[in-house]
Design a protein around this motif. Sequence first.
Motif, PDB file in Angstrom:
ATOM      1  N   ASP A  52      17.697  18.853  -7.398  1.00 43.28           N
ATOM      2  CA  ASP A  52      18.945  18.288  -6.881  1.00 43.28           C
ATOM      3  C   ASP A  52      19.497  17.115  -7.699  1.00 43.28           C
ATOM      4  O   ASP A  52      20.545  16.567  -7.373  1.00 43.28           O
ATOM      5  CB  ASP A  52      18.756  17.847  -5.426  1.00 43.28           C
ATOM      6  N   GLN A  72      14.067  20.266 -15.188  1.00 43.78           N
ATOM      7  CA  GLN A  72      14.118  20.012 -13.738  1.00 43.78           C
ATOM      8  C   GLN A  72      14.319  18.521 -13.506  1.00 43.78           C
ATOM      9  O   GLN A  72      13.830  17.693 -14.284  1.00 43.78           O
ATOM     10  CB  GLN A  72      12.816  20.419 -13.035  1.00 43.78           C
ATOM     11  N   ALA A  73      15.007  18.197 -12.420  1.00 43.91           N
ATOM     12  CA  ALA A  73      15.146  16.801 -11.991  1.00 43.91           C
ATOM     13  C   ALA A  73      15.339  16.789 -10.493  1.00 43.91           C
ATOM     14  O   ALA A  73      16.199  17.485  -9.962  1.00 43.91           O
ATOM     15  CB  ALA A  73      16.325  16.139 -12.692  1.00 43.91           C
ATOM     16  N   GLU A  74      14.537  16.000  -9.818  1.00 43.24           N
ATOM     17  CA  GLU A  74      14.561  15.932  -8.363  1.00 43.24           C
ATOM     18  C   GLU A  74      14.513  14.474  -7.924  1.00 43.24           C
ATOM     19  O   GLU A  74      13.719  13.682  -8.431  1.00 43.24           O
ATOM     20  CB  GLU A  74      13.360  16.684  -7.782  1.00 43.24           C
ATOM     21  N   LYS A  91      16.333  24.138 -10.742  1.00 47.16           N
ATOM     22  CA  LYS A  91      16.444  22.922 -11.543  1.00 47.16           C
ATOM     23  C   LYS A  91      16.296  21.635 -10.740  1.00 47.16           C
ATOM     24  O   LYS A  91      16.021  20.592 -11.312  1.00 47.16           O
ATOM     25  CB  LYS A  91      17.771  22.911 -12.297  1.00 47.16           C
ATOM     26  N   ARG A 130      15.599  19.088 -23.684  1.00 46.50           N
ATOM     27  CA  ARG A 130      16.544  19.456 -22.630  1.00 46.50           C
ATOM     28  C   ARG A 130      15.905  19.174 -21.285  1.00 46.50           C
ATOM     29  O   ARG A 130      14.678  19.153 -21.142  1.00 46.50           O
ATOM     30  CB  ARG A 130      16.958  20.917 -22.741  1.00 46.50           C
ATOM     31  N   ILE A 131      16.757  18.951 -20.275  1.00 47.94           N
ATOM     32  CA  ILE A 131      16.258  18.714 -18.924  1.00 47.94           C
ATOM     33  C   ILE A 131      16.004  20.062 -18.275  1.00 47.94           C
ATOM     34  O   ILE A 131      16.919  20.881 -18.129  1.00 47.94           O
ATOM     35  CB  ILE A 131      17.287  17.916 -18.086  1.00 47.94           C
ATOM     36  N   TYR A 187      12.645   9.393  -8.966  1.00 50.23           N
ATOM     37  CA  TYR A 187      13.140  10.580  -9.663  1.00 50.23           C
ATOM     38  C   TYR A 187      11.990  11.222 -10.431  1.00 50.23           C
ATOM     39  O   TYR A 187      11.237  10.536 -11.119  1.00 50.23           O
ATOM     40  CB  TYR A 187      14.248  10.227 -10.657  1.00 50.23           C
ATOM     41  N   VAL A 203      11.324  14.093 -13.332  1.00 50.94           N
ATOM     42  CA  VAL A 203      12.078  14.783 -14.382  1.00 50.94           C
ATOM     43  C   VAL A 203      11.124  15.535 -15.298  1.00 50.94           C
ATOM     44  O   VAL A 203      10.115  14.991 -15.746  1.00 50.94           O
ATOM     45  CB  VAL A 203      12.896  13.763 -15.225  1.00 50.94           C
ATOM     46  N   SER A 221      20.194  12.546 -18.084  1.00 51.38           N
ATOM     47  CA  SER A 221      20.621  12.979 -19.418  1.00 51.38           C
ATOM     48  C   SER A 221      19.477  12.742 -20.392  1.00 51.38           C
ATOM     49  O   SER A 221      18.584  11.932 -20.148  1.00 51.38           O
ATOM     50  CB  SER A 221      21.871  12.219 -19.872  1.00 51.38           C
ATOM     51  N   VAL A 262      19.737  17.037 -11.343  1.00 48.44           N
ATOM     52  CA  VAL A 262      20.012  17.359 -12.749  1.00 48.44           C
ATOM     53  C   VAL A 262      21.272  16.640 -13.232  1.00 48.44           C
ATOM     54  O   VAL A 262      21.328  16.173 -14.368  1.00 48.44           O
ATOM     55  CB  VAL A 262      20.112  18.890 -12.967  1.00 48.44           C
TER      56      VAL A 262
END
Length: 188
Positions: free
Chosen positions: A99, A184-186, A97, A181-182, A134, A136, A105, A101
Amino acid sequence: MNQTSPVRRAPGGRAARRLTPAVLAAVIVAGAAACDSSDTSSQGTATSTRTVSAEPAGSPSATESPRTQQDFAASVSADAERNRQKAVTTLKAVDGKGDAVGDVSVSGLPVVASEQFRSALVRVTNRSGEAAFYAVRVEFVDASGKVLDSVVLGFADVPPNRTVSQHANSRKAAGVKSFPRIAQAERG
């Protein structure tokens, strides 16, 4: 001795008398009525006052910018596409996912039957002490959990301790009851 109110002589020989509060109020009301600008007569003319100050030395002249609104929109669109491409590249190197997440939101926006896309508001909060990029990935899923579409967003230069937002839009999820929905988020 005479009990009448005293007459005082002002410099220059004018006589001034002590005014009672009632007389003073009448003078103020009469003055306000004389200054009233709510004349509804159609014969009046409207006037305005404009103050013009000298142009400071070295100020640019008032020439029209050669950049059009279409040029500006294209520039903004190009920046958004560069950020999206950077986000796609960043997320390809991420296992799982990511680092960030916990810093991201998402909430779905109300759906109107005539809309041609499904939209979600994605918020990123930079909890670090310096500006950061970021990446996402937002998935639009149906009630069974099947992924209908995946949208990647790039958030460039998110200020420290601030929250920024963007919309994730999907044409594939339009007209279908779906939920964002999320995935992935980095933080890059």
